[in-house]
Design a protein around this motif. Structure first.
Motif, PDB file in Angstrom:
ATOM      1  N   SER A 100       3.294  17.401 -66.633  1.00 39.52           N
ATOM      2  CA  SER A 100       2.487  16.359 -65.934  1.00 39.52           C
ATOM      3  C   SER A 100       1.344  16.274 -66.809  1.00 39.52           C
ATOM      4  O   SER A 100       1.069  17.011 -67.624  1.00 39.52           O
ATOM      5  N   GLY A 101       0.622  15.586 -66.650  1.00 37.18           N
ATOM      6  CA  GLY A 101      -0.656  15.064 -67.168  1.00 37.18           C
ATOM      7  C   GLY A 101      -1.641  14.683 -66.541  1.00 37.18           C
ATOM      8  O   GLY A 101      -1.492  14.639 -65.022  1.00 37.18           O
ATOM      9  N   LEU A 102      -2.898  14.439 -66.977  1.00 38.97           N
ATOM     10  CA  LEU A 102      -4.258  14.140 -66.113  1.00 38.97           C
ATOM     11  C   LEU A 102      -4.306  12.608 -66.118  1.00 38.97           C
ATOM     12  O   LEU A 102      -4.216  12.010 -67.208  1.00 38.97           O
ATOM     13  N   SER A 103      -4.759  12.085 -65.074  1.00 37.65           N
ATOM     14  CA  SER A 103      -5.065  10.819 -64.873  1.00 37.65           C
ATOM     15  C   SER A 103      -6.492  10.537 -64.253  1.00 37.65           C
ATOM     16  O   SER A 103      -6.800  11.462 -63.172  1.00 37.65           O
ATOM     17  N   VAL A 104      -6.973   9.697 -64.883  1.00 38.65           N
ATOM     18  CA  VAL A 104      -8.539   9.425 -64.332  1.00 38.65           C
ATOM     19  C   VAL A 104      -8.565   8.526 -63.268  1.00 38.65           C
ATOM     20  O   VAL A 104      -8.022   7.509 -63.209  1.00 38.65           O
ATOM     21  N   VAL A 105      -9.559   9.078 -62.053  1.00 37.54           N
ATOM     22  CA  VAL A 105      -9.841   8.108 -61.118  1.00 37.54           C
ATOM     23  C   VAL A 105     -11.219   7.457 -61.310  1.00 37.54           C
ATOM     24  O   VAL A 105     -12.157   8.094 -61.642  1.00 37.54           O
ATOM     25  N   ARG A 106     -11.324   6.060 -61.416  1.00 41.54           N
ATOM     26  CA  ARG A 106     -12.725   5.518 -61.715  1.00 41.54           C
ATOM     27  C   ARG A 106     -13.025   4.556 -60.307  1.00 41.54           C
ATOM     28  O   ARG A 106     -12.293   4.183 -59.671  1.00 41.54           O
ATOM     29  N   ASP A 107     -14.338   4.586 -60.154  1.00 33.95           N
ATOM     30  CA  ASP A 107     -14.750   3.634 -59.318  1.00 33.95           C
ATOM     31  C   ASP A 107     -14.632   2.151 -59.901  1.00 33.95           C
ATOM     32  O   ASP A 107     -15.070   1.985 -60.906  1.00 33.95           O
ATOM     33  N   PRO A 108     -13.739   1.496 -58.979  1.00 37.52           N
ATOM     34  CA  PRO A 108     -13.526  -0.002 -59.645  1.00 37.52           C
ATOM     35  C   PRO A 108     -14.857  -0.742 -59.985  1.00 37.52           C
ATOM     36  O   PRO A 108     -14.423  -1.570 -60.734  1.00 37.52           O
ATOM     37  N   THR A 109     -15.755  -0.610 -59.244  1.00 33.03           N
ATOM     38  CA  THR A 109     -16.913  -1.494 -59.490  1.00 33.03           C
ATOM     39  C   THR A 109     -17.946  -0.965 -60.746  1.00 33.03           C
ATOM     40  O   THR A 109     -17.995  -1.734 -61.552  1.00 33.03           O
ATOM     41  N   THR A 110     -17.876   0.135 -60.529  1.00 36.02           N
ATOM     42  CA  THR A 110     -18.913   0.626 -61.778  1.00 36.02           C
ATOM     43  C   THR A 110     -18.334   1.428 -63.046  1.00 36.02           C
ATOM     44  O   THR A 110     -18.740   1.435 -63.961  1.00 36.02           O
ATOM     45  N   GLY A 111     -16.982   1.742 -62.761  1.00 34.66           N
ATOM     46  CA  GLY A 111     -16.449   2.356 -63.606  1.00 34.66           C
ATOM     47  C   GLY A 111     -16.718   3.871 -63.928  1.00 34.66           C
ATOM     48  O   GLY A 111     -16.409   4.526 -64.881  1.00 34.66           O
ATOM     49  N   MET A 112     -17.267   4.178 -62.988  1.00 35.85           N
ATOM     50  CA  MET A 112     -18.050   5.716 -63.036  1.00 35.85           C
ATOM     51  C   MET A 112     -16.600   6.732 -63.008  1.00 35.85           C
ATOM     52  O   MET A 112     -15.641   6.239 -61.942  1.00 35.85           O
ATOM     53  N   LEU A 113     -16.755   7.833 -63.570  1.00 36.33           N
ATOM     54  CA  LEU A 113     -15.662   8.715 -63.362  1.00 36.33           C
ATOM     55  C   LEU A 113     -15.655   9.465 -62.005  1.00 36.33           C
ATOM     56  O   LEU A 113     -16.791  10.064 -61.724  1.00 36.33           O
ATOM     57  N   LEU A 114     -14.695   9.584 -61.157  1.00 29.78           N
ATOM     58  CA  LEU A 114     -14.855  10.038 -59.861  1.00 29.78           C
ATOM     59  C   LEU A 114     -13.912  11.604 -59.873  1.00 29.78           C
ATOM     60  O   LEU A 114     -14.244  12.261 -59.181  1.00 29.78           O
ATOM     61  N   ASP A 115     -13.009  11.379 -60.609  1.00 32.31           N
ATOM     62  CA  ASP A 115     -11.986  12.523 -60.255  1.00 32.31           C
ATOM     63  C   ASP A 115     -10.836  12.496 -61.312  1.00 32.31           C
ATOM     64  O   ASP A 115     -10.677  11.594 -61.982  1.00 32.31           O
TER      65      ASP A 115
END
Length: 1216
Positions: A100-115
């Motif tokens: 398994s690997g890690l995938s980044v969750v971002r805020d679609p509008t700001t591009g901020m890292l969420l999780d």
């Protein structure tokens, strides 16, 4: 349990409650007292079977040894102990890949890292060792360039065989649903089907496709055409009716022509100008300072669409533009391009040219590796082949492969490499082929398109940017120096006027010459002084007319040297040019060691060059050749005497090309130049942008050449591309390594098999199967019920009458004069004949025989026999003439003889043949046959009448003593089949013949033929493949199941003479030799010429040579025994030891000048040979590594270092 137990009486009150218990297995017992009351006695042992045997107590053992010898366990010398420890423990640990690997969750509008979330990874288990997929993990960086010989290749494009994984993925739950037959007719829960007519779902779908596929204009046409034919249908709102409607519509819509869908090669029209070029490519990846030709624009458009192209054009037409655009595109796309060329010199030149244009360019040849991480890699085809087989990581990023000088595929020695590479390239790689003009470009491209399953655009142009004019030159003195006659003008017309003028000019002089000397000099060869006169006159004339630079093609190296030397009085350069030549020459050779600069060849060439004259052939030192090429391209060499290799690839146009002669020796004998060769060389004349026309001159030194020869040579069709595909052991082993690739797949895809149109044949097979299934069913009741098995039996019988029996040594012995045989061919059906003569040509052996026949059927004609119409009747009944018996004498091939009988007759062959031939002449046509013939004919007729149902034939096992398993089994099978024929009922049926004619002859037969053609059995190289596998099995390179063994792994590493080298390795032939001796010994693998000089060599070397020859002899004989058509002598003969002394002395440090005196082989050839030897040493080093022979490995390393020095390994001027 059932052992004889001693019945012990139950314990009484007086008996002591005692019991013995065996403790373990060391023989100790214990006495148990206090048993539990009312319980039986406890077991007699602590374990059901005693203790397992234990090992000695290790601790005490170690203590004992250590006390006796403290050094045995070096506690005080820890480093040493650790080394020992490492030597013993050799664990190979593969880290299992992360799943398994890690995938980044971002805020679609700001591009901020969420999780971060964890995602499973696909295909983590795939690696280069178990998968052909591009999804596999990359290997270690050290192997990324060349790959490794344990890697799988990537899946070659166009091979869609399912991989094992894909088959496994189809789980057991999935069933294959047959949409034709398995669909339910009745919906679940209902009793009857709703659909009144049966609707075939598949045809419904395909008919929808057909309707959708038609282009609108086609549809309108269809309506106008199909209007009357389409059956009128009542309007209806239900789906079933629509189904019927579509169904009938389908029959009215003709299918698109399948022929057009099948063509893979698409010719591109280059006659009309390409006007919208800049509209379609607003910002091209590369811009040239000149306007492109139409064919170049078309090619660029195709490249932009990522299509494969084949560009056939004359040398100076500007094919490089196509290559340059591809390189620019791949730089833009951040992918890679590989440019391959057949010749190392050409690779070096291209490296310089592309490096100047693009900068990011690398070079890989046998001995050089420059910036291999570049986006454009230039390499020889052999290296690309090994990268493909070894699964190099470069292939992942590959967008284009450019094959330059594709007509080189005709090269008998190396042509096969091109085909292998083309077959092995994966799907994502597009192909660019650049070639001289060839007549069958379309056919060749069609082949590539078919094996790659993608379209190839063929762009072919005959236009020359600088047209050529061809002249004949007969001058040989100041008086006649202007005798130059135009033979073919710039438009390509052949002018006979010019030809006759040349003949007259030559004749006039010969007659004068003859008058003064009274002799006629008609010989083809001219003396050196005559040659010199011709050259001096011609060059003087051309120099006056400013026609330099001149390339003079001469077809022998010695002739080149002599011609150049004979011009000692000629000086073609100005003093400024002399200074430029001098400084360039000095600068180029400044990297050489002092002694090497004084080599005779260099000094000689320096003097020639100063006067503007040079020589270019394989005997010239490589560094000198490069100096000459560079000076020539600067226009400082005015006259270049060159051999044909100069025209092959080296892109150096001249003003004028002169042919010293139009005959060349091609290794077997002298012949005229082929049109392709002539055009390739003549095409060097005319420099684009400098000359209006190029001048080609043919010297008529002895006499004027035949007009027909000249016409064919100048205007004939160039050589077509022909497959030189052959099986090599390396190829077989490389493919056997990988389960998913089969050698037969490679063979089926080779250009030599391109005539097999499997697709069309498979189409026809399915049609036939359909027709067969739709035929009125056979009257399978009653007598005809066993027609099909009967047909199968007969077919097998006909194929089992075995060629092997007839072709065996004893079979051929039996087929000698006087033997009675059964003849079956177009003309005869089971007719008896007697053999009169046997030709001794082993390839096409023929037998002259006297055969009996009907009167009137001597010529064939007459009534045709039924065997063609009824191949079904396996008939052993002999032919007995209905009318008077006649005879014919014919030459038979082996396949005409269907059986060898046990009978022989006394015949007088010469009399029979002479008498027969005499009576073939019209005036003796009606003479009665001679005594010898009538006797023989009577005897044959008597034999036939005595055995009407068939005559006894020689039994292969008992009579011919053939004991091989196949033959014994075959003849037993034959007997079984013959017995079984009598039991069939169908032969007695009155309609038997009719039924057979309907179904067997026509349909089953064709189906069988097609199934054979599609199968691997019909591959022309299949027998040879089996022979080579046999060789590999007997040498233990592969085991009986075809798995590659250690020896096979070693042989994969080696590119040529793999069997001999591997055997030498495994027989330790090289181990007793010193490094320089082993280098000298291996020179036999790379040296191909004959020498007159006897080398002086050491005894160990002589022994080495004898061992090599005996190993070669053994391999040669083994190949012969396995059926490969090459004699052991031929195999041994390819290894030549002429340079052993030279290489030995070179490896021991002798300067080049002294080495050159040891042999009559020219300097350039020696250098080339030592360079190639270095590649062989590298291969042996790799192989030694695989076997684990480190001693040999380091010895090869030392040998390599010993020969890599001085002038032999000076870097190319092009790569600096």
């Amino acid at each position: 349990g059932d052992m004889d137990r001693i019945n012990v009486p139950p314990a009484g009150p007086m008996d002591l409650p005692l019991s013995l218990l065996e403790m373990g297995c060391s023989g100790r017992f214990e006495l148990i007292t206090h048993p539990i009351p009312n319980q039986p006695l406890p077991p007699h042992s602590t374990l059901p079977h005693g203790l397992p045997p234990t090992s000695l107590n290790l601790e005490t053992e170690v203590e004992k040894r250590f006390l006796q010898d403290p050094a045995w366990l070096p506690i005080h010398d820890t480093d040493f102990a650790f080394q020992k420890f490492l030597k013993y423990i050799h664990l190979v640990l593969f880290i299992s890949p992360l799943h398994s690997g890690l995938s980044v969750v971002r805020d679609p509008t700001t591009g901020m890292l969420l999780d971060f979330t964890e995602v499973p990874l696909e295909n983590t288990g795939l690696s280069a060792k178990n998968s052909l997929s591009l999804q596999r993990q990359p290997g270690p960086p050290s192997e990324s360039l060349r790959g490794s010989n344990t890697n799988y290749p990537f899946l070659p494009g166009g091979m869609e065989e399912l991989t094992l994984d894909q088959i496994k993925k189809k789980s057991e739950l999935e069933e294959d649903i047959d949409f034709e037959k398995d669909l339910l007719r009745v919906p679940p829960g209902l009793k009857i089907s709703l659909a009144k007519p049966e609707v075939n779902l598949m045809s419904l779908l395909s008919s929808f496709d057909d309707i959708i596929n038609l282009q609108p204009e086609a549809e309108e046409k269809e309506e106008s055409k199909g209007g009357e034919e389409a059956p009128k249908l009542p309007r209806s709102n239900s789906l079933e009716d629509l189904g019927i409607k579509v169904f009938q519509l389908k029959s009215a819509i003709p299918k698109e022509n399948p022929e057009e869908n099948k063509k893979w090669a698409i010719p591109v029209n280059i006659t009309s100008p390409c006007d919208d070029f800049y509209k379609r490519i607003p910002n091209p990846a590369f811009k040239w300072p000149f306007e492109l030709d139409v064919f170049q624009k078309q090619a660029v458009l195709r490249l932009e669409a990522h299509d494969s192209v084949f560009v056939a054009a004359h040398t100076s037409a500007g094919k490089t533009v196509v290559a340059e655009y591809a390189i620019a595109l791949s730089q833009k796309h951040m992918t890679r391009t590989i440019y391959t060329s057949p010749i190392k010199a050409l690779s070096n030149q291209k490296f310089r040219d592309f490096k100047n244009t693009f900068g990011d360019v690398g070079l890989l040849t046998g001995d050089v590796q420059l910036s291999p991480e570049s986006s454009c890699l230039i390499m020889t085809t052999e290296i690309l082949r090994s990268m493909l087989y070894n699964g190099s990581e470069v292939i992942r990023d590959l967008e284009w492969v450019i094959f330059d000088e594709v007509h080189y595929i005709n090269d008998a020695e190396r042509g096969v490499v091109w085909e292998e590479v083309l077959i092995m390239l994966p799907d994502h790689v597009s192909i660019i082929l650049l070639s001289a003009t060839v007549p069958n470009a379309l056919e060749f491209s069609e082949w590539i398109g078919r094996i790659k399953k993608r379209h190839i655009y063929v762009i072919s142009t005959m236009k020359r940017p600088v047209p050529l004019e061809h002249y004949l030159y007969t001058g040989n003195s100041t008086k006649t120096q202007k005798e130059m006659f135009l033979l073919v003008d710039a438009a390509g017309n052949f002018l006979t006027k010019g030809y006759y003028a040349a003949v007259d000019a030559k004749k006039e002089r010969t007659s004068k010459h003859a008058q003064s000397f009274g002799t006629k000099n008609t010989s083809q060869n001219t003396s050196a002084s005559q040659d010199r006169a011709v050259w001096l006159t011609l060059l003087h004339f051309l120099f006056q007319r400013q026609q330099t630079p001149v390339v003079a093609f001469t077809f022998s190296r010695t002739r080149c040297d002599e011609n150049a030397r004979s011009l000692d009085s000629m000086d073609l350069t100005t003093s400024i040019e002399k200074a430029e030549i001098h400084s360039f020459f000095q600068k180029s050779l400044s990297r050489l060691r002092g002694g090497d600069r004084q080599l005779p060849q260099i000094l000689l060439m320096r003097d020639l060059l100063k006067r503007g004259i040079a020589v270019h052939h394989s005997g010239i030192l490589p560094i000198l050749k490069e100096v000459i090429e560079m000076l020539f391209s600067r226009g400082l060499v005015k006259v270049l005497f060159a051999t044909e290799t100069f025209a092959m690839g080296v892109n150096m146009p001249a003003r004028t090309v002169v042919f010293d002669s139009i005959r060349k020796h091609d290794g077997t004998g002298f012949r005229n130049l082929l049109p392709g060769e002539y055009i390739q060389m003549a095409g060097r004349a005319g420099r684009r942008g400098l000359d209006a026309t190029g001048t080609v001159i043919i010297l008529c030194k002895a006499g004027v050449h035949e007009m027909a020869d000249l016409h064919v040579m100048m205007l004939g069709k160039p050589t077509i591309l022909q497959s030189q595909f052959r099986l090599t052991y390396t190829m077989i082993l490389n493919l056997l390594r990988v389960e998913a690739l089969r050698v037969t797949d490679m063979m089926r895809r080779s250009f030599s098999e391109s005539h097999r149109d499997t697709q069309a044949q498979e189409k026809r097979i399915s049609q036939l199967k359909q027709t067969l299934s739709s035929l009125p069913p056979l009257d399978t009741e009653g007598q005809l019920s066993d027609l099909m098995p009967y047909y199968r039996t007969v077919t097998e019988l006909r194929t089992t009458t075995d060629r092997a029996i007839l072709e065996s040594v004893n079979g051929l012995k039996a087929l000698s004069m006087g033997r009675v045989v059964v003849v079956n061919n177009k003309q005869h059906l089971n007719a008896l004949g007697v053999i009169l003569q046997v030709s001794n040509d082993s390839v096409n052996r023929t037998f002259t025989a006297l055969i009996i026949c009907e009167k009137g059927n001597e010529e064939g004609g007459g009534k045709s026999n039924d065997s063609a119409a009824f191949p079904h009747l396996y008939n052993t009944a002999l032919f007995i003439p209905e009318g008077p018996c006649s005879h014919t004498v014919q030459k038979l091939k082996l396949q005409d003889i269907s059986a060898i009988t046990v009978k022989t007759l006394k015949v007088i062959p010469d009399r029979i043949i002479d008498n027969y031939n005499k009576r073939q002449q019209p005036r003796f046509r009606h003479d009665p046959p001679g005594q010898a013939i009538s006797t023989a004919t009577q005897e044959l007729l008597r034999l036939a009448e005595a055995n009407p149902s068939g005559i006894a034939t020689l039994d292969p096992v008992n009579d011919l003593q053939l004991k091989s398993v196949d033959v014994v089994e075959g003849s037993m099978r034959l007997r079984v089949l013959q017995e079984s024929l009598r039991d069939f009922n169908c032969i007695h049926s009155p309609t038997f013949a009719e039924q057979v004619r309907v179904c067997v002859c026509v349909r089953w037969k064709e189906l069988d033929t097609l199934l054979f053609l599609v199968s691997d059995q019909s591959l022309s190289l299949l027998p040879e493949y089996h022979q080579r596998i046999k060789v590999l099995q007997s040498l233990q390179y592969v085991d009986s199941s075809g798995a590659v063994q250690l020896k096979g792994r070693v042989a994969c590493q080696i590119s040529s003479h793999e069997l001999l080298l591997t055997e030498l390795l495994f027989e330790n032939v090289l181990s007793p030799l010193a490094p320089e001796e082993s280098a000298a010994l291996l020179s036999c693998l790379v040296f191909t010429q004959n020498t007159q000089v006897e080398p002086h060599i050491t005894n160990t070397l002589q022994e080495g040579i004898d061992r090599v020859l005996s190993v070669a002899q053994r391999i040669g004989e083994l190949q012969r025994d396995c059926g490969i058509p090459q004699t052991a002598e031929e195999f041994v003969g390819q290894f030549k030891f002429g340079l052993t002394e030279v290489v030995y002395c070179w490896a021991r440090g002798m300067p080049f000048a002294e080495i050159a005196l040891l042999t009559d082989v020219q300097e350039g050839t020696v250098v080339r040979c030592i360079q190639r030897l270095d590649e062989v040493l590298k291969e042996v080093r790799q192989a030694a590594r695989i076997v684990g022979d480190s001693v040999l490995g380091s010895k090869m390393e030392r040998a390599s270092l010993a020969i890599r020095r001085d002038i032999v390994f000076t870097a190319s001027l092009y790569t600096h």
